[in-house]
Design a protein around this motif. Structure first.
Motif, PDB file in Angstrom:
ATOM      1  N   LEU A  51       0.816  -1.209   0.000  1.00 31.99           N
ATOM      2  CA  LEU A  51       0.000   0.000   0.000  1.00 31.99           C
ATOM      3  C   LEU A  51       0.851   1.260   0.000  1.00 31.99           C
ATOM      4  CD1 LEU A  51      -2.860  -1.013   2.457  1.00 31.99           C
ATOM      5  CD2 LEU A  51      -3.047  -0.635  -0.012  1.00 31.99           C
ATOM      6  N   LEU A  52       1.933   1.229   0.781  1.00 35.15           N
ATOM      7  CA  LEU A  52       2.783   2.420   0.891  1.00 35.15           C
ATOM      8  C   LEU A  52       3.745   2.579  -0.282  1.00 35.15           C
ATOM      9  CD1 LEU A  52       3.681   2.273   4.699  1.00 35.15           C
ATOM     10  CD2 LEU A  52       2.016   3.773   3.572  1.00 35.15           C
ATOM     11  N   LEU A  53       4.304   1.469  -0.739  1.00 32.83           N
ATOM     12  CA  LEU A  53       5.356   1.548  -1.755  1.00 32.83           C
ATOM     13  C   LEU A  53       4.916   1.125  -3.151  1.00 32.83           C
ATOM     14  CD1 LEU A  53       8.279   0.072   0.354  1.00 32.83           C
ATOM     15  CD2 LEU A  53       7.765   2.473  -0.077  1.00 32.83           C
ATOM     16  N   GLY A  54       3.771   0.466  -3.254  1.00 31.71           N
ATOM     17  CA  GLY A  54       3.312  -0.038  -4.543  1.00 31.71           C
ATOM     18  C   GLY A  54       3.315   0.995  -5.646  1.00 31.71           C
ATOM     19  N   PRO A  55       2.741   2.175  -5.409  1.00 33.80           N
ATOM     20  CA  PRO A  55       2.736   3.187  -6.470  1.00 33.80           C
ATOM     21  C   PRO A  55       4.141   3.630  -6.895  1.00 33.80           C
ATOM     22  CG  PRO A  55       1.155   3.747  -4.752  1.00 33.80           C
ATOM     23  CD  PRO A  55       1.940   2.586  -4.254  1.00 33.80           C
ATOM     24  N   HIS A  56       5.071   3.609  -5.969  1.00 28.41           N
ATOM     25  CA  HIS A  56       6.435   4.063  -6.274  1.00 28.41           C
ATOM     26  C   HIS A  56       7.270   2.974  -6.954  1.00 28.41           C
ATOM     27  CE1 HIS A  56       5.517   7.557  -3.862  1.00 28.41           C
ATOM     28  NE2 HIS A  56       5.177   6.759  -2.862  1.00 28.41           N
ATOM     29  N   LEU A  57       6.922   1.713  -6.670  1.00 29.59           N
ATOM     30  CA  LEU A  57       7.704   0.610  -7.228  1.00 29.59           C
ATOM     31  C   LEU A  57       7.059  -0.011  -8.458  1.00 29.59           C
ATOM     32  CD1 LEU A  57       8.657  -1.237  -3.906  1.00 29.59           C
ATOM     33  CD2 LEU A  57      10.006   0.422  -5.173  1.00 29.59           C
ATOM     34  N   GLY A  58       5.887   0.466  -8.842  1.00 28.80           N
ATOM     35  CA  GLY A  58       5.140  -0.138  -9.946  1.00 28.80           C
ATOM     36  C   GLY A  58       5.871  -0.150 -11.268  1.00 28.80           C
ATOM     37  N   SER A  59       6.753   0.778 -11.491  1.00 26.40           N
ATOM     38  CA  SER A  59       7.450   0.828 -12.777  1.00 26.40           C
ATOM     39  C   SER A  59       8.676  -0.083 -12.824  1.00 26.40           C
ATOM     40  CB  SER A  59       7.882   2.271 -13.070  1.00 26.40           C
ATOM     41  OG  SER A  59       8.781   2.715 -12.069  1.00 26.40           O
ATOM     42  N   LEU A  60       9.072  -0.629 -11.676  1.00 19.22           N
ATOM     43  CA  LEU A  60      10.238  -1.517 -11.642  1.00 19.22           C
ATOM     44  C   LEU A  60       9.877  -2.911 -12.135  1.00 19.22           C
ATOM     45  CD1 LEU A  60      11.704  -0.609  -8.122  1.00 19.22           C
ATOM     46  CD2 LEU A  60      12.493   0.184 -10.348  1.00 19.22           C
ATOM     47  N   PRO A  61      10.848  -3.635 -12.670  1.00 19.61           N
ATOM     48  CA  PRO A  61      10.592  -5.030 -13.038  1.00 19.61           C
ATOM     49  C   PRO A  61      10.251  -5.848 -11.783  1.00 19.61           C
ATOM     50  CG  PRO A  61      12.753  -4.308 -13.814  1.00 19.61           C
ATOM     51  CD  PRO A  61      12.186  -3.205 -12.988  1.00 19.61           C
ATOM     52  N   VAL A  62       9.474  -6.898 -11.963  1.00 17.41           N
ATOM     53  CA  VAL A  62       8.999  -7.698 -10.833  1.00 17.41           C
ATOM     54  C   VAL A  62      10.145  -8.215  -9.951  1.00 17.41           C
ATOM     55  CG1 VAL A  62       7.756  -9.807 -10.189  1.00 17.41           C
ATOM     56  CG2 VAL A  62       6.831  -8.301 -11.944  1.00 17.41           C
ATOM     57  N   PRO A  63      11.231  -8.757 -10.506  1.00 21.20           N
ATOM     58  CA  PRO A  63      12.297  -9.232  -9.614  1.00 21.20           C
ATOM     59  C   PRO A  63      12.890  -8.116  -8.746  1.00 21.20           C
ATOM     60  CG  PRO A  63      12.596 -10.160 -11.790  1.00 21.20           C
ATOM     61  CD  PRO A  63      11.516  -9.127 -11.906  1.00 21.20           C
ATOM     62  N   LEU A  64      13.054  -6.931  -9.297  1.00 21.40           N
ATOM     63  CA  LEU A  64      13.601  -5.825  -8.525  1.00 21.40           C
ATOM     64  C   LEU A  64      12.589  -5.345  -7.481  1.00 21.40           C
ATOM     65  CD1 LEU A  64      15.991  -4.014  -8.068  1.00 21.40           C
ATOM     66  CD2 LEU A  64      15.135  -2.494  -9.868  1.00 21.40           C
ATOM     67  N   ARG A  65      11.319  -5.293  -7.865  1.00 20.28           N
ATOM     68  CA  ARG A  65      10.258  -4.916  -6.937  1.00 20.28           C
ATOM     69  C   ARG A  65      10.209  -5.895  -5.760  1.00 20.28           C
ATOM     70  NH1 ARG A  65       4.602  -4.904  -9.650  1.00 20.28           N
ATOM     71  NH2 ARG A  65       6.082  -4.860 -11.353  1.00 20.28           N
ATOM     72  N   THR A  66      10.327  -7.182  -6.060  1.00 19.76           N
ATOM     73  CA  THR A  66      10.322  -8.218  -5.023  1.00 19.76           C
ATOM     74  C   THR A  66      11.536  -8.080  -4.122  1.00 19.76           C
ATOM     75  OG1 THR A  66       9.172  -9.694  -6.539  1.00 19.76           O
ATOM     76  CG2 THR A  66      10.215 -10.704  -4.628  1.00 19.76           C
ATOM     77  N   LEU A  67      12.684  -7.782  -4.712  1.00 20.61           N
ATOM     78  CA  LEU A  67      13.905  -7.589  -3.924  1.00 20.61           C
ATOM     79  C   LEU A  67      13.738  -6.445  -2.937  1.00 20.61           C
ATOM     80  CD1 LEU A  67      16.919  -8.292  -3.440  1.00 20.61           C
ATOM     81  CD2 LEU A  67      17.440  -6.558  -5.171  1.00 20.61           C
ATOM     82  N   VAL A  68      13.215  -5.330  -3.383  1.00 26.34           N
ATOM     83  CA  VAL A  68      13.031  -4.169  -2.508  1.00 26.34           C
ATOM     84  C   VAL A  68      12.037  -4.500  -1.399  1.00 26.34           C
ATOM     85  CG1 VAL A  68      12.148  -1.800  -2.399  1.00 26.34           C
ATOM     86  CG2 VAL A  68      13.665  -2.491  -4.274  1.00 26.34           C
ATOM     87  N   MET A  69      10.920  -5.131  -1.768  1.00 23.14           N
ATOM     88  CA  MET A  69       9.892  -5.448  -0.777  1.00 23.14           C
ATOM     89  C   MET A  69      10.412  -6.419   0.277  1.00 23.14           C
ATOM     90  SD  MET A  69       7.354  -3.620  -1.364  1.00 23.14           S
ATOM     91  CE  MET A  69       5.691  -4.094  -1.139  1.00 23.14           C
ATOM     92  N   THR A  70      11.092  -7.464  -0.157  1.00 22.81           N
ATOM     93  CA  THR A  70      11.594  -8.443   0.809  1.00 22.81           C
ATOM     94  C   THR A  70      12.716  -7.859   1.659  1.00 22.81           C
ATOM     95  OG1 THR A  70      13.064  -9.425  -0.846  1.00 22.81           O
ATOM     96  CG2 THR A  70      10.907 -10.461  -0.510  1.00 22.81           C
ATOM     97  N   ALA A  71      13.512  -6.971   1.093  1.00 21.67           N
ATOM     98  CA  ALA A  71      14.579  -6.330   1.874  1.00 21.67           C
ATOM     99  C   ALA A  71      14.002  -5.478   3.003  1.00 21.67           C
ATOM    100  CB  ALA A  71      15.458  -5.475   0.965  1.00 21.67           C
ATOM    101  N   LEU A  72      12.793  -4.989   2.823  1.00 27.00           N
ATOM    102  CA  LEU A  72      12.139  -4.204   3.870  1.00 27.00           C
ATOM    103  C   LEU A  72      11.295  -5.066   4.805  1.00 27.00           C
ATOM    104  CD1 LEU A  72      11.004  -1.194   1.676  1.00 27.00           C
ATOM    105  CD2 LEU A  72      12.879  -1.239   3.314  1.00 27.00           C
ATOM    106  N   VAL A  73      10.576  -6.011   4.241  1.00 26.02           N
ATOM    107  CA  VAL A  73       9.623  -6.797   5.026  1.00 26.02           C
ATOM    108  C   VAL A  73      10.317  -7.811   5.936  1.00 26.02           C
ATOM    109  CG1 VAL A  73       7.799  -8.540   4.818  1.00 26.02           C
ATOM    110  CG2 VAL A  73       7.701  -6.460   3.452  1.00 26.02           C
ATOM    111  N   VAL A  74      11.298  -8.527   5.443  1.00 27.71           N
ATOM    112  CA  VAL A  74      11.922  -9.597   6.226  1.00 27.71           C
ATOM    113  C   VAL A  74      12.535  -9.078   7.531  1.00 27.71           C
ATOM    114  CG1 VAL A  74      13.767 -11.326   6.235  1.00 27.71           C
ATOM    115  CG2 VAL A  74      12.220 -11.159   4.280  1.00 27.71           C
ATOM    116  N   PRO A  75      13.331  -8.020   7.522  1.00 31.38           N
ATOM    117  CA  PRO A  75      13.866  -7.541   8.808  1.00 31.38           C
ATOM    118  C   PRO A  75      12.773  -7.079   9.777  1.00 31.38           C
ATOM    119  CG  PRO A  75      15.118  -6.610   7.000  1.00 31.38           C
ATOM    120  CD  PRO A  75      13.941  -7.286   6.396  1.00 31.38           C
ATOM    121  N   VAL A  76      11.745  -6.438   9.265  1.00 31.06           N
ATOM    122  CA  VAL A  76      10.651  -5.997  10.141  1.00 31.06           C
ATOM    123  C   VAL A  76       9.998  -7.200  10.806  1.00 31.06           C
ATOM    124  CG1 VAL A  76       8.351  -4.939  10.163  1.00 31.06           C
ATOM    125  CG2 VAL A  76      10.216  -3.843   8.919  1.00 31.06           C
ATOM    126  N   VAL A  77       9.747  -8.237  10.019  1.00 26.32           N
ATOM    127  CA  VAL A  77       9.095  -9.430  10.561  1.00 26.32           C
ATOM    128  C   VAL A  77      10.020 -10.152  11.538  1.00 26.32           C
ATOM    129  CG1 VAL A  77       8.236 -11.731   9.947  1.00 26.32           C
ATOM    130  CG2 VAL A  77       7.507  -9.732   8.636  1.00 26.32           C
TER     131      VAL A  77
END
Length: 100
Positions: A51-77
């Motif tokens: 919800l927060l980053l989707g609009p900003h990451l939408g133009s990136l390729p899926v693998p890069l978008r996934t990399l950014v999301m997991t780099a943020l989500v995994v440490p938080v979890v």
């Protein structure tokens, strides 16, 4: 001329090995409970990140978008949410054991 006397090495002493007193380890939740706790941490975190980053990451390729999301989500979890959920689960389990 002086001669030094050589003394034999002291015999090896037998040391009793005593296990150090350790407090009782907290019980680990079952694999099913851990799966539910992990899902409770991961799902809202991923949803919030999208919800927060989707609009900003939408133009990136899926693998890069996934990399950014997991780099943020995994440490938080791993470092924030799972310890809190495990503590809460331990408190609930102790409370439930006390009622039995």
């Amino acid at each position: 001329m002086t001669t030094d006397t050589i003394t034999p090495a002291a015999p090896a002493t037998v040391r009793a090995t005593v296990a150090p007193a350790t407090p009782a380890a907290p019980s680990v939740p079952s694999v099913h409970r851990r799966a539910v706790l992990t899902w409770l941490a991961v799902y809202p975190t991923i949803t919030t990140a999208f919800l927060l980053l989707g609009p900003h990451l939408g133009s990136l390729p899926v693998p890069l978008r996934t990399l950014v999301m997991t780099a943020l989500v995994v440490p938080v979890v791993v470092y924030a949410l799972m310890p809190l959920l495990l503590k809460a689960e331990t408190r609930l389990a102790r409370r439930a054991d006390g009622r039995r």
